[in-house]
Design a protein around this motif. Structure first.
Motif, mmCIF file in Angstrom:
data_model
loop_
_atom_site.group_PDB
_atom_site.id
_atom_site.type_symbol
_atom_site.label_atom_id
_atom_site.label_comp_id
_atom_site.label_asym_id
_atom_site.label_seq_id
_atom_site.Cartn_x
_atom_site.Cartn_y
_atom_site.Cartn_z
ATOM 1 N N GLY A 9 0.796 -1.306 -0.042
ATOM 2 C CA GLY A 9 -0.015 -0.129 0.123
ATOM 3 C C GLY A 9 0.914 1.254 -0.070
ATOM 4 O O GLY A 9 2.021 1.077 0.042
ATOM 5 N N LEU A 10 0.191 2.389 0.373
ATOM 6 C CA LEU A 10 0.958 3.682 0.019
ATOM 7 C C LEU A 10 2.000 3.717 1.159
ATOM 8 O O LEU A 10 3.185 4.343 0.857
ATOM 9 C CB LEU A 10 -0.135 4.845 0.303
ATOM 10 N N ALA A 11 1.945 3.147 2.223
ATOM 11 C CA ALA A 11 3.075 3.305 3.454
ATOM 12 C C ALA A 11 4.017 2.404 3.048
ATOM 13 O O ALA A 11 5.443 2.912 2.912
ATOM 14 C CB ALA A 11 2.611 2.974 4.602
ATOM 15 N N PHE A 34 -2.735 -7.579 -6.400
ATOM 16 C CA PHE A 34 -2.589 -6.133 -7.050
ATOM 17 C C PHE A 34 -2.290 -5.526 -5.737
ATOM 18 O O PHE A 34 -3.205 -5.099 -4.850
ATOM 19 C CB PHE A 34 -4.052 -5.872 -7.681
ATOM 20 N N MET A 35 -1.213 -4.560 -5.690
ATOM 21 C CA MET A 35 -0.624 -3.791 -4.886
ATOM 22 C C MET A 35 -1.794 -2.637 -4.574
ATOM 23 O O MET A 35 -2.695 -2.255 -5.705
ATOM 24 C CB MET A 35 0.628 -3.205 -5.010
ATOM 25 N N GLY A 36 -1.637 -1.866 -3.542
ATOM 26 C CA GLY A 36 -2.471 -0.736 -3.450
ATOM 27 C C GLY A 36 -3.064 -0.660 -2.151
ATOM 28 O O GLY A 36 -3.088 0.427 -1.345
ATOM 29 N N VAL A 130 -4.919 8.016 -7.086
ATOM 30 C CA VAL A 130 -3.838 8.725 -7.892
ATOM 31 C C VAL A 130 -2.415 8.605 -7.423
ATOM 32 O O VAL A 130 -1.483 8.401 -8.053
ATOM 33 C CB VAL A 130 -4.522 10.175 -7.934
ATOM 34 N N ILE A 131 -2.535 9.011 -6.080
ATOM 35 C CA ILE A 131 -1.306 8.982 -5.425
ATOM 36 C C ILE A 131 -0.338 7.788 -5.176
ATOM 37 O O ILE A 131 0.889 7.525 -5.606
ATOM 38 C CB ILE A 131 -1.303 9.588 -3.966
ATOM 39 N N THR A 132 -1.289 6.510 -5.002
ATOM 40 C CA THR A 132 -0.651 5.141 -4.705
ATOM 41 C C THR A 132 -0.322 4.436 -6.121
ATOM 42 O O THR A 132 0.780 4.044 -6.184
ATOM 43 C CB THR A 132 -1.745 4.497 -4.216
ATOM 44 N N TYR A 133 -1.388 4.868 -7.089
ATOM 45 C CA TYR A 133 -0.880 4.294 -8.514
ATOM 46 C C TYR A 133 0.511 4.877 -9.010
ATOM 47 O O TYR A 133 1.128 4.284 -9.656
ATOM 48 C CB TYR A 133 -1.900 4.656 -9.377
ATOM 49 N N ALA A 134 0.624 6.238 -8.757
ATOM 50 C CA ALA A 134 2.057 6.983 -9.244
ATOM 51 C C ALA A 134 3.167 6.308 -8.568
ATOM 52 O O ALA A 134 4.068 6.074 -9.188
ATOM 53 C CB ALA A 134 1.768 8.406 -8.899
ATOM 54 N N LEU A 439 -3.633 9.057 4.490
ATOM 55 C CA LEU A 439 -2.755 9.023 3.471
ATOM 56 C C LEU A 439 -1.324 9.733 3.887
ATOM 57 O O LEU A 439 -0.336 9.088 3.680
ATOM 58 C CB LEU A 439 -3.264 9.636 2.391
ATOM 59 N N LEU A 440 -1.667 10.876 4.874
ATOM 60 C CA LEU A 440 -0.566 11.472 5.190
ATOM 61 C C LEU A 440 0.461 10.511 6.076
ATOM 62 O O LEU A 440 1.673 10.435 5.931
ATOM 63 C CB LEU A 440 -0.823 12.714 6.055
ATOM 64 N N GLY A 441 -0.247 9.805 6.967
ATOM 65 C CA GLY A 441 0.534 9.008 8.135
ATOM 66 C C GLY A 441 1.345 7.934 7.215
ATOM 67 O O GLY A 441 2.555 7.571 7.351
#
Length: 583
Positions: A9-11, A34-36, A130-134, A439-441
Motif C-alpha cells: 500500500g501507500l506506506a 494487485f498492490m495498493g 492517484v497518489i498510490t498508483y503513481a 494518506l499522510l501517515g
C-alpha cells in the motif's frame, strides 16, 4: 543487502521509494495480487500544512496549528513525539508527491476537526488512487529497469519474522505458490490495520467485540497480519481498543446489509453537505470529529440518515457525485419537492430545515456548534442524496513505534531491524484520527521508516553479519531461488470462448454474448471497446469484488475511466483481455 518491505500500500511504497533514494535495495512482499491496499480507496485527500499549494491559495496554515488540531483529536492518547513528526513533515510530504511524482494536488478542503483547509486533492479521480498508483507504477518500472535493486513479489504472504540470537530481526518467512520461502534483511512492516479482521483469532473481536458485526470499508486483506506476527516476536501493541467507526458509509439500496461498504468521502461534508435524519432535521455539526458524529447518529437513532448536497456543493465535488451515482449509491433530485418526497415528509418541513440552517449561516450561531459554513441553501435547487450508516474504517491501535518508526518491544526497547509505518503503527493518531491523515501517515512514516531502515543497514557491521551465520551477507543479490518480480502477479490465461475472429487476429464479441458472463465464477466486462474476462482478477481487485460485480456482463468504460489511468489494463491485466466488442 536489501531491506524487506512487507505490504504494497501507500506506506510500503513510500518506504520503498525512500530506501531507493537513500541508496538501499528493496524487496517488496505483498499478499495481494494487485498492490495498493486501502490507500487506493481514500477519497478525501491528504493533509499538509504549509504546502506550496496552500501558499498559492493564501491559506495561513502551518505545522504548529496542525499539531494542535491533531493533538485535540487524539485527546488523552496524544503522543506529542509522533504528532510532531506527522504534522511537522506534512508539508514536505505533499510537496514530495507533487515534485517527485508530478501529481495534481491543487484543491484544498477543510474536513472535520481542522481549523484550516489543508486536505489536498486533484481535480479528478480519487486522490488515494492517484497518489498510490503513481508510486506503484514508478516502483514497478524500476523493478524492470533495475532488477538488481528492486524486487516485487505479489501474492506472497509473510508468516513469520526471523530473529537471531541477539533478538535482532534479520528476515522473514513467507508463502508463495504453496511453498515456504525465506528472505533476509531488515524489515519494514506496512501491512495495514485490522478493521476487517473477522478471522478465528480476530483482533477486532478481542479488543472491540461490540463492533464485530458492523459493516466495514476495508478490504479483506486487513486482518492484522503484521500486528500478530510482530507481537509474537515480542513487539508491544498499544491502543488496540481504539477502532474508528466512520459515520458515513454508503448504504446500497439494492444490498443494504452488505458487510463491505463504500465510503462517502468526508470531503462531501467538507464542501457543505448536511446530515438529515428521517424527519428531515439536522442533529449534529457535520464537521465534528468522526467519532463524535458517529455517536450522535446512534444517539439520534432516526434512520435512515441521509447526506444531502445542494447544487453548489454538488458542483464543488462533482466527480465524487458522478461516481457514486454511477454505482447506484447516490441519487440526484431536481427540486426540493422531489427531495421531500424521497424523505417522505412535507415540503414545508424541508423548507423549514433549510430556513433554520440559513439563519444559522447568517448568525454564525449553530445549536449543534458548527463554525464553518459554505453558504445558504435554496429550496428550488438540485440535490445529491445518499443514505448513510456508521462503518468500521480505521484502527488507531497497532504496534508501538518511536519517532524513527522503530518497533518497540514489551520492555520498552526498540527491536533491532524492525520498523513499522502506516496503519500497522499505533499511537500516531491517538484516540481518533482526523480525516485526510491516513494518506499522510502512510507517506510521512513510510519515509521515516525508509530513512531509519537505510541508516540501520549502513550501520550493520561485519561482526553482526558473521554472527548471523553469513545469512545476511548471502542476500547481496537477494534471496537465492526467490520468484522473479515480473512473473509474480500474472493472471491465468483467458479461457476459450465463442466469438468471431477479427481481421487483427483477436476475437470479437457482441454485448449480448458479454451479458451472459455475470456470475462470480465467470465475469466479463467491457472497457474501452475491449472484452475482459476478470474472473481470476476478482479477489485481487483493491476495491473488492463488489466493485467489479456491479458491472458484470456490462460496459464499464465510463466508470473505469473515472478511476483509472488507461495504462492500468496493459500493465496489470493484459492477460484478461480476450477480444474486442463488435461495433
Amino acid at each position: 543487502m536489501s531491506t524487506i518491505v512487507v505490504g504494497g500500500g501507500l506506506a510500503g511504497l513510500s518506504a520503498a521509494h525512500t530506501l531507493l533514494e537513500r541508496g538501499a535495495n528493496v524487496l517488496l512482499l505483498d499478499k495481494q495480487g494487485f498492490m495498493g491496499g486501502n490507500s487506493t480507496k481514500a477519497t478525501s485527500g491528504i493533509n499538509g500544512a504549509g504546502t506550496q499549494t496552500q501558499q498559492e491559495l493564501n491559506i495561513p496554515d502551518n505545522a504548529k496549528i496542525f499539531f494542535e488540531d491533531t493533538k485535540k483529536s487524539a485527546r488523552e492518547l496524544a503522543r506529542d513525539d509522533l504528532i510532531r513528526v506527522l504534522t511537522g513533515r506534512s508539508g514536505d510530504a505533499v510537496n514530495w508527491l507533487q515534485d517527485k511524482f508530478g501529481l495534481d494536488l491543487s484543491k484544498v478542503a477543510r474536513l472535520g476537526g481542522h481549523t484550516h483547509p489543508r486536505t489536498h486533492r486533484g481535480g479528478a479521480q480519487f486522490p488515494g488512487m492517484v497518489i498510490t498508483y503513481a508510486q506503484m507504477e514508478r516502483l514497478e518500472d524500476l523493478a524492470v529497469s533495475q532488477p538488481e535493486r528492486v524486487k516485487i513479489i505479489k501474492k506472497a504472504r509473510v508468516t513469520k519474522l526471523i530473529k537471531d540470537e541477539n533478538a535482532q530481526v534479520i528476515g522473514v518467512e513467507y508463502t508463495f505458490n504453496g511453498k515456504t520461502e525465506t528472505a533476509y534483511g531488515p524489515v519494514i512492516l506496512a501491512t495495514g490495520g485490522y478493521a476487517a479482521d473477522f478471522t478465528s483469532d480476530s483482533l477486532l473481536k478481542k479488543h472491540r467485540p461490540e463492533y464485530y458485526n458492523l459493516p466495514t470499508t476495508n478490504g479483506d486483506h486487513c486482518t492484522g497480519d503484521g500486528h500478530k506476527m510482530a507481537m509474537t516476536a515480542g513487539a508491544k501493541g498499544i491502543d488496540m481498543e481504539k477502532v474508528q467507526v466512520h459515520p458515513t458509509g454508503l448504504v446500497d439500496p439494492n444490498d443494504p446489509e452488505a458487510k463491505v461498504k463504500f465510503l462517502a468521502a468526508e470531503a462531501l461534508r467538507g464542501v457543505g453537505g448536511l446530515l438529515l435524519d428521517n424527519t428531515g432535521a439536522r442533529f449534529v455539526d457535520e464537521l465534528q470529529h468522526r467519532d463524535y458524529v458517529t455517536g450522535k447518529m446512534w444517539e439520534n437513532g432516526k434512520f435512515p440518515i441521509r447526506l444531502v448536497l445542494n447544487g453548489p456543493a454538488s458542483k464543488d465535488i462533482e466527480w465524487h457525485c458522478k461516481h457514486y451515482v454511477g454505482r447506484g449509491l447516490m441519487k440526484r433530485f431536481d427540486s426540493g419537492d422531489a427531495l421531500a418526497k424521497e424523505f417522505g415528509i412535507s415540503p414545508s418541513t424541508l423548507k423549514k430545515t433549510f430556513e433554520d440552517y440559513n439563519q444559522v449561516v447568517r448568525s454564525k450561531k449553530d445549536p449543534f456548534g458548527k463554525k464553518f459554513f459554505s453558504g445558504e441553501w435554496t429550496y428550488d435547487d438540485t440535490f445529491h442524496v445518499s443514505m448513510m450508516t456508521p462503518v468500521l474504517h480505521y484502527t488507531m491501535g497497532g504496534l508501538e513505534i518511536d519517532d524513527a518508526s522503530r518497533v518497540i518491544d514489551t520492555n520498552g526497547k526498540p527491536i533491532p531491524g524492525l520498523f513499522a509505518c502506516g496503519e500497522v503503527a499505533g499511537g500516531v493518531h491517538g484516540a481518533n484520527r482526523l480525516g485526510g491523515s491516513s494518506l499522510l501517515g502512510c507517506v510521512v512514516f513510510g519515509r521515516v521508516a525508509g530513512d531509519s531502515a537505510a541508516a540501520y543497514t549502513l550501520q550493520a557491521t561485519s561482526a553482526a553479519i558473521a554472527k548471523a551465520g553469513g545469512r545476511l551477507g548471502a542476500i547481496a543479490g537477494q534471496v537465492s531461488g526467490a520468484p522473479s518480480a515480473s512473473s509474480s502477479s500474472s493472471s491465468a490465461p483467458a479461457p476459450e470462448a465463442k466469438g468471431e475472429q477479427s481481421s487483427a487476429g483477436g476475437k470479437v464479441y457482441t454485448m449480448d454474448e458479454v451479458a451472459k458472463h455475470k456470475d462470480k465464477k465467470d465475469v466479463w466486462v467491457v472497457v474501452n471497446g475491449e472484452v475482459l474476462d476478470v474472473t481470476e482478477f476478482l479477489p485481487d481487485h483493491p476495491g473488492g469484488e463488489k466493485a467489479i460485480m456491479l458491472y458484470a456482463g456490462r460496459d464499464a468504460t465510463e466508470e473505469f475511466n473515472m478511476l483509472h489511468d488507461p495504462k492500468v489494463i496493459p500493465r496489470y491485466a493484459a492477460n484478461a483481455v480476450i477480444g474486442k466488442i463488435k461495433q
